[in-house]
Scaffold this active site. Structure first.
Site, PDB file in Angstrom:
ATOM      1  N   ARG A   1     -26.215  -1.158 -77.654  1.00  0.00           N
ATOM      2  CA  ARG A   1     -27.598  -0.700 -77.558  1.00  0.00           C
ATOM      3  C   ARG A   1     -27.737   0.821 -77.409  1.00  0.00           C
ATOM      4  NH1 ARG A   1     -28.111  -5.069 -79.403  1.00  0.00           N
ATOM      5  NH2 ARG A   1     -29.441  -6.761 -78.661  1.00  0.00           N
TER       6      ARG A   1
ATOM      7  N   SER B   1     -37.019  -7.424 -75.461  1.00  0.00           N
ATOM      8  CA  SER B   1     -36.080  -7.614 -74.349  1.00  0.00           C
ATOM      9  C   SER B   1     -36.204  -6.484 -73.334  1.00  0.00           C
ATOM     10  CB  SER B   1     -34.647  -7.680 -74.868  1.00  0.00           C
ATOM     11  OG  SER B   1     -34.458  -8.815 -75.681  1.00  0.00           O
TER      12      SER B   1
ATOM     13  N   GLU C   1     -33.154  -2.289 -71.337  1.00  0.00           N
ATOM     14  CA  GLU C   1     -33.007  -2.134 -72.775  1.00  0.00           C
ATOM     15  C   GLU C   1     -34.190  -1.377 -73.352  1.00  0.00           C
ATOM     16  OE1 GLU C   1     -32.581  -4.888 -76.809  1.00  0.00           O
ATOM     17  OE2 GLU C   1     -31.651  -5.517 -74.952  1.00  0.00           O
TER      18      GLU C   1
END
Length: 308
Positions: free
Chosen positions: A164, A213, A290
């Protein structure tokens, strides 16, 4: 400092995000060409302005006080999707689901996972966005990175991809990306896209204001995790449906925060902090966000594990 044409003052950013919270940007501009983008970045540097980018706004949380600097949105030439034989060339502002759908129509396979990533190509590169077993780096050939100093072409090995994240700086903007794909049957590729859409629809909330998310999945082998995702840990810690102000953890997927109507970014941060605290207290696991933050947000004191 004179303001270039097309730059707006005090632009409300909440309308550009999917969760619909946050304050205004000091300066905002839509940019549709490499030359225009370069000029705006040089102007921002001359005034020592911070630079932010808003794509689809699907993984973004804007501070309630807004953003002290220049926020850019890529469109026009910087949001196109073109076929070049076995490649597709995308502007940084192109939507990744649109690129996946067009690739399928052209009988090109390898970008199917992008149908379930509701962001732009540039944002996907910055965040190394992967989903449903697909990996960006497998198909990404190169990107053009624009800064105030000019443009530079980088290959995936130069982007520092990790879970990520990438090594792109705040004032470095992906203006173009090339994906090298494989030939396939359009009908089969489209069927796979339909399967992926259905799986997402079943597992995640839809038709509500959310940013996707909230927390990244922890290392599945870490102590206390036992292979569970962030959503599973939040659910086990009793966070499903939990509310703070106008924000709540979704009843469908505990790792999604929903704006029930009048939520502020502060509401979202308080909810995230409480979810993180409960997971840490129950499993000794510190979840990491995130969602990307634009502007100076004030994290609650309880954000740090062990804080009272």
């Amino acid at each position: 400092m004179s303001i270039p044409g097309g730059v707006e003052r005090d632009y409300p950013l909440a309308r550009l995000t999917t969760v619909r919270t946050g304050g205004p940007a000091d300066y905002f501009a839509r940019t549709g060409s490499e030359d225009d983008l370069a000029g705006l970045l040089r102007w921002a540097r001359s005034g020592s302005l911070a630079v932010g980018v808003v794509g689809s706004g699907s993984n973004l949380l804007v501070a309630d006080d807004g953003f002290r600097g220049l926020v850019l949105k890529l469109e026009g030439e910087l949001a196109t999707i073109e076929r070049r034989e076995q490649r597709i060339l995308c502007g940084g502002g192109a939507r990744l689901p649109s690129a996946a759908a067009k690739a399928a129509n052209w009988g090109l396979s390898g970008l199917e996972f992008g149908i379930n990533i509701p962001g732009t190509v540039g944002g996907a590169v910055r965040m190394n966005a992967n989903a449903y077993g697909g990996e960006l780096a497998r198909t990404l050939e190169w990107v053009s990175v624009r800064s105030a100093d000019g443009v530079e072409r980088r290959e995936p090995v130069e982007l520092g991809f990790a879970y990520r994240r990438s090594n792109l700086g705040d004032a470095e903007i992906v203006s173009q990306a090339s994906f090298r794909l494989a030939s396939g049957e359009p009908a089969e590729i489209k069927a796979e896209l339909a399967r992926m859409r259905a799986a997402r629809h079943e597992a995640q909330p839809s038709g509500i204001k959310t940013f996707g998310s909230t927390f990244t999945n922890p290392d599945p082998d870490a102590a206390g995790v036992e292979g569970r995702t962030a959503g599973q840990l939040l659910e086990a810690a009793g966070c499903r449906g939990m509310r703070h102000g106008g924000a709540r953890f979704s009843e469908v997927h505990a790792n999604f925060v929903e704006n029930e109507g009048e939520a502020t970014t502060a509401d979202v941060l308080e909810l995230m902090a409480e979810g993180r605290r409960r997971v840490h207290e129950s499993f000794d696991v510190a979840l990491e966000p995130e969602v990307q933050v634009l502007g100076e947000v004030r994290w609650p004191r309880s954000w740090e594990p062990g804080a009272g």
